[in-house]
Design a protein around this motif. Structure first.
Motif, PDB file in Angstrom:
ATOM      1  N   GLU A   1      -2.793   6.271   1.237  1.00  0.00           N
ATOM      2  CA  GLU A   1      -1.740   6.325   0.220  1.00  0.00           C
ATOM      3  C   GLU A   1      -1.275   7.742  -0.072  1.00  0.00           C
ATOM      4  O   GLU A   1      -0.415   7.961  -0.939  1.00  0.00           O
ATOM      5  CB  GLU A   1      -2.236   5.653  -1.064  1.00  0.00           C
ATOM      6  CG  GLU A   1      -2.452   4.144  -0.903  1.00  0.00           C
ATOM      7  CD  GLU A   1      -3.273   3.543  -2.027  1.00  0.00           C
ATOM      8  OE1 GLU A   1      -3.519   4.253  -3.025  1.00  0.00           O
ATOM      9  OE2 GLU A   1      -3.676   2.371  -1.900  1.00  0.00           O
ATOM     10  N   THR A   2      -1.815   8.728   0.640  1.00  0.00           N
ATOM     11  CA  THR A   2      -1.416  10.120   0.420  1.00  0.00           C
ATOM     12  C   THR A   2       0.052  10.321   0.791  1.00  0.00           C
ATOM     13  O   THR A   2       0.477   9.945   1.890  1.00  0.00           O
ATOM     14  CB  THR A   2      -2.297  11.070   1.260  1.00  0.00           C
ATOM     15  OG1 THR A   2      -3.666  10.890   0.875  1.00  0.00           O
ATOM     16  CG2 THR A   2      -1.896  12.516   1.036  1.00  0.00           C
ATOM     17  N   GLN A   3       0.822  10.870  -0.115  1.00  0.00           N
ATOM     18  CA  GLN A   3       2.235  11.125   0.133  1.00  0.00           C
ATOM     19  C   GLN A   3       2.406  12.165   1.239  1.00  0.00           C
ATOM     20  O   GLN A   3       1.719  13.185   1.259  1.00  0.00           O
ATOM     21  CB  GLN A   3       2.915  11.632  -1.146  1.00  0.00           C
ATOM     22  CG  GLN A   3       3.001  10.606  -2.258  1.00  0.00           C
ATOM     23  CD  GLN A   3       3.882   9.427  -1.887  1.00  0.00           C
ATOM     24  OE1 GLN A   3       4.961   9.608  -1.309  1.00  0.00           O
ATOM     25  NE2 GLN A   3       3.433   8.217  -2.211  1.00  0.00           N
ATOM     26  N   GLY A   4       3.326  11.893   2.160  1.00  0.00           N
ATOM     27  CA  GLY A   4       3.621  12.848   3.216  1.00  0.00           C
ATOM     28  C   GLY A   4       2.828  12.647   4.483  1.00  0.00           C
ATOM     29  O   GLY A   4       3.009  13.388   5.455  1.00  0.00           O
ATOM     30  N   LEU A   5       1.955  11.648   4.502  1.00  0.00           N
ATOM     31  CA  LEU A   5       1.139  11.381   5.687  1.00  0.00           C
ATOM     32  C   LEU A   5       2.034  10.857   6.812  1.00  0.00           C
ATOM     33  O   LEU A   5       2.815   9.932   6.621  1.00  0.00           O
ATOM     34  CB  LEU A   5       0.063  10.347   5.348  1.00  0.00           C
ATOM     35  CG  LEU A   5      -1.170  10.268   6.246  1.00  0.00           C
ATOM     36  CD1 LEU A   5      -1.969  11.571   6.186  1.00  0.00           C
ATOM     37  CD2 LEU A   5      -2.051   9.100   5.824  1.00  0.00           C
ATOM     38  N   LYS A   6       1.923  11.473   7.987  1.00  0.00           N
ATOM     39  CA  LYS A   6       2.778  11.082   9.114  1.00  0.00           C
ATOM     40  C   LYS A   6       2.295   9.791   9.753  1.00  0.00           C
ATOM     41  O   LYS A   6       3.079   8.919  10.097  1.00  0.00           O
ATOM     42  CB  LYS A   6       2.818  12.195  10.157  1.00  0.00           C
ATOM     43  CG  LYS A   6       3.769  11.919  11.318  1.00  0.00           C
ATOM     44  CD  LYS A   6       3.852  13.096  12.274  1.00  0.00           C
ATOM     45  CE  LYS A   6       4.827  12.793  13.402  1.00  0.00           C
ATOM     46  NZ  LYS A   6       4.900  13.907  14.370  1.00  0.00           N
ATOM     47  N   LYS A   7       0.978   9.678   9.974  1.00  0.00           N
ATOM     48  CA  LYS A   7       0.411   8.466  10.569  1.00  0.00           C
ATOM     49  C   LYS A   7      -0.747   7.968   9.712  1.00  0.00           C
ATOM     50  O   LYS A   7      -1.779   8.620   9.618  1.00  0.00           O
ATOM     51  CB  LYS A   7      -0.080   8.729  11.993  1.00  0.00           C
ATOM     52  CG  LYS A   7      -0.621   7.466  12.660  1.00  0.00           C
ATOM     53  CD  LYS A   7      -1.455   7.763  13.877  1.00  0.00           C
ATOM     54  CE  LYS A   7      -2.067   6.483  14.446  1.00  0.00           C
ATOM     55  NZ  LYS A   7      -2.918   5.772  13.462  1.00  0.00           N
ATOM     56  N   LYS A   8      -0.543   6.816   9.118  1.00  0.00           N
ATOM     57  CA  LYS A   8      -1.613   6.239   8.308  1.00  0.00           C
ATOM     58  C   LYS A   8      -2.716   5.710   9.215  1.00  0.00           C
ATOM     59  O   LYS A   8      -2.436   5.071  10.237  1.00  0.00           O
ATOM     60  CB  LYS A   8      -1.069   5.086   7.457  1.00  0.00           C
ATOM     61  CG  LYS A   8      -0.072   5.506   6.394  1.00  0.00           C
ATOM     62  CD  LYS A   8       0.382   4.314   5.580  1.00  0.00           C
ATOM     63  CE  LYS A   8       1.317   4.741   4.467  1.00  0.00           C
ATOM     64  NZ  LYS A   8       1.734   3.589   3.630  1.00  0.00           N
ATOM     65  N   PRO A   9      -3.994   5.970   8.878  1.00  0.00           N
ATOM     66  CA  PRO A   9      -5.085   5.435   9.697  1.00  0.00           C
ATOM     67  C   PRO A   9      -5.107   3.907   9.645  1.00  0.00           C
ATOM     68  O   PRO A   9      -4.784   3.297   8.628  1.00  0.00           O
ATOM     69  CB  PRO A   9      -6.336   6.042   9.063  1.00  0.00           C
ATOM     70  CG  PRO A   9      -5.941   6.429   7.682  1.00  0.00           C
ATOM     71  CD  PRO A   9      -4.490   6.775   7.747  1.00  0.00           C
ATOM     72  N   SER A  10      -5.478   3.304  10.760  1.00  0.00           N
ATOM     73  CA  SER A  10      -5.416   1.853  10.909  1.00  0.00           C
ATOM     74  C   SER A  10      -6.801   1.219  10.782  1.00  0.00           C
ATOM     75  O   SER A  10      -7.802   1.900  10.581  1.00  0.00           O
ATOM     76  CB  SER A  10      -4.824   1.504  12.277  1.00  0.00           C
ATOM     77  OG  SER A  10      -5.740   1.896  13.295  1.00  0.00           O
ATOM     78  N   THR A  11      -6.833  -0.096  10.945  1.00  0.00           N
ATOM     79  CA  THR A  11      -8.098  -0.827  10.884  1.00  0.00           C
ATOM     80  C   THR A  11      -9.064  -0.344  11.961  1.00  0.00           C
ATOM     81  O   THR A  11     -10.251  -0.119  11.694  1.00  0.00           O
ATOM     82  CB  THR A  11      -7.849  -2.338  11.058  1.00  0.00           C
ATOM     83  OG1 THR A  11      -6.890  -2.768  10.087  1.00  0.00           O
ATOM     84  CG2 THR A  11      -9.133  -3.135  10.893  1.00  0.00           C
ATOM     85  N   SER A  12      -8.576  -0.211  13.188  1.00  0.00           N
ATOM     86  CA  SER A  12      -9.457   0.219  14.281  1.00  0.00           C
ATOM     87  C   SER A  12     -10.014   1.612  14.012  1.00  0.00           C
ATOM     88  O   SER A  12     -11.160   1.917  14.364  1.00  0.00           O
ATOM     89  CB  SER A  12      -8.704   0.196  15.614  1.00  0.00           C
ATOM     90  OG  SER A  12      -7.584   1.057  15.583  1.00  0.00           O
ATOM     91  N   GLU A  13      -9.234   2.458  13.348  1.00  0.00           N
ATOM     92  CA  GLU A  13      -9.689   3.823  13.076  1.00  0.00           C
ATOM     93  C   GLU A  13     -10.739   3.871  11.961  1.00  0.00           C
ATOM     94  O   GLU A  13     -11.685   4.657  12.026  1.00  0.00           O
ATOM     95  CB  GLU A  13      -8.481   4.705  12.753  1.00  0.00           C
ATOM     96  CG  GLU A  13      -7.676   5.009  14.006  1.00  0.00           C
ATOM     97  CD  GLU A  13      -6.232   5.394  13.742  1.00  0.00           C
ATOM     98  OE1 GLU A  13      -5.589   5.900  14.670  1.00  0.00           O
ATOM     99  OE2 GLU A  13      -5.731   5.172  12.615  1.00  0.00           O
ATOM    100  N   VAL A  14     -10.594   3.023  10.951  1.00  0.00           N
ATOM    101  CA  VAL A  14     -11.628   3.004   9.906  1.00  0.00           C
ATOM    102  C   VAL A  14     -12.928   2.440  10.461  1.00  0.00           C
ATOM    103  O   VAL A  14     -14.023   2.874  10.076  1.00  0.00           O
ATOM    104  CB  VAL A  14     -11.167   2.229   8.649  1.00  0.00           C
ATOM    105  CG1 VAL A  14     -11.147   0.731   8.865  1.00  0.00           C
ATOM    106  CG2 VAL A  14     -12.076   2.553   7.463  1.00  0.00           C
ATOM    107  N   LEU A  15     -12.847   1.512  11.410  1.00  0.00           N
ATOM    108  CA  LEU A  15     -14.059   0.988  12.035  1.00  0.00           C
ATOM    109  C   LEU A  15     -14.768   2.082  12.844  1.00  0.00           C
ATOM    110  O   LEU A  15     -15.995   2.192  12.814  1.00  0.00           O
ATOM    111  CB  LEU A  15     -13.726  -0.210  12.929  1.00  0.00           C
ATOM    112  CG  LEU A  15     -13.262  -1.483  12.209  1.00  0.00           C
ATOM    113  CD1 LEU A  15     -12.824  -2.536  13.212  1.00  0.00           C
ATOM    114  CD2 LEU A  15     -14.352  -2.030  11.293  1.00  0.00           C
ATOM    115  N   ASP A  16     -13.986   2.894  13.561  1.00  0.00           N
ATOM    116  CA  ASP A  16     -14.566   4.027  14.293  1.00  0.00           C
ATOM    117  C   ASP A  16     -15.203   5.021  13.330  1.00  0.00           C
ATOM    118  O   ASP A  16     -16.291   5.556  13.585  1.00  0.00           O
ATOM    119  CB  ASP A  16     -13.490   4.733  15.123  1.00  0.00           C
ATOM    120  CG  ASP A  16     -13.077   3.934  16.343  1.00  0.00           C
ATOM    121  OD1 ASP A  16     -13.789   2.978  16.704  1.00  0.00           O
ATOM    122  OD2 ASP A  16     -12.035   4.267  16.941  1.00  0.00           O
TER     123      ASP A  16
END
Length: 279
Positions: free
Chosen positions: A213-228
């Motif tokens: 939810e950080t303003q200005g983030l270019k690519k939000k982390p996804s489900t697969s990335e939080v699992l990693d």
């Protein structure tokens, strides 16, 4: 046939309804959503849940719709004719069957995944309209008409890189996979990391959603990335206390699993610097 998810895949109620509606209507299921939300995995889990073989067609920027039907190798046939090869008498020796042909020719019902259709040229979906609608196509070189023996369950994924034609959309049942809320994400994580402690999971997911939810983030982390990321936290045996950041906007632990470009890393570094100055 009724898809209810699997022990390895948490399917929300609306996703289960979408899959079963597409099967009932005998229409392709077009699935959109952020990268990493499980669109491709859905097809594999539908295949596993219903006990059907899966045929996977991975679309690239250079993929043409004709390749899904068949390809005729006229160059090889010409070369063989010059060498006097007897194979040239049968044009079928020079036809390579595509993934749609494979799915149509199967004696049993299969799941056909057309993955990332939006990567291809804008005309790609239009070039498949009749074949997906009528479940047949003509092979001009041999005069054959290939008809589906059993209508396959077709799942098409898109990352929304290109708009798909209206005529194509009319022939599909559409579903958008929303990014999981915190409770659903907990269920997903526990499928992959059943040994994770509740305190670590809560702390990690709180931080994860703050990052998204950080303003200005270019690519939000996804489900697969939080699992990693969680896999790394467990491997490093980190505790909830280890995840505490210096100020509200400091870089998270092992941030390379979550932040995938230098702009987003610099954003968090700037926010951390400003937080320290504001003390």
């Amino acid at each position: 046939m009724n898809f209810q998810g699997t022990k390895d895949y948490i399917a929300t109620d609306d996703l289960k309804i979408a899959v079963n509606a597409a099967v009932t209507l005998q229409r392709p299921l077009l699935v959109k959503g952020e990268p990493g939300t499980g669109k491709t995995e859905l097809a594999r889990q539908v295949s596993a849940s219903l006990g059907l073989r899966m045929i996977e067609w991975n679309v690239k920027s250079t993929t043409r719709a004709q390749q899904g039907l068949y390809e005729y190798d006229a160059v090889s046939r010409l070369r063989d004719s010059q060498l006097g090869d007897a194979r040239v008498e049968d044009v079928g020796n020079y036809i390579k069957k595509g993934k749609l042909w494979e799915a149509f020719a199967a004696d049993e019902k299969v799941v056909l995944l057309i993955d990332e259709i939006d990567k291809a040229d804008i005309e790609f979906p239009n070039d498949l309209l009749q074949e997906l609608d009528k479940m047949e196509f003509h092979v001009y070189e041999t005069g054959q008409t290939i008809r589906a023996k059993e209508r396959p369950i077709i799942i098409i994924t898109s990352n929304n890189e290109k708009e798909l034609p209206d005529a194509f959309l009319r022939r599909c049942f559409f579903h958008y996979i929303r990014f999981p809320d915190a409770e659903t994400m907990k269920e997903i994580v526990k499928v992959h990391h059943p040994e994770i402690k509740e305190t670590l999971l809560t702390a990690a997911l709180t931080q994860f959603y703050e990052i998204r939810e950080t303003q200005g983030l270019k690519k939000k982390p996804s489900t697969s990335e939080v699992l990693d990321w969680l896999k790394l936290l467990l491997a490093e045996d980190l505790s909830p206390e280890d995840l505490k950041r210096e100020g509200a906007n400091a870089l998270p632990q092992l941030h390379g699993a979550l932040l995938k470009n230098e702009q987003d890393v610099h954003l968090f570094e700037r926010l951390a610097f400003m937080a320290r100055r504001g003390r």
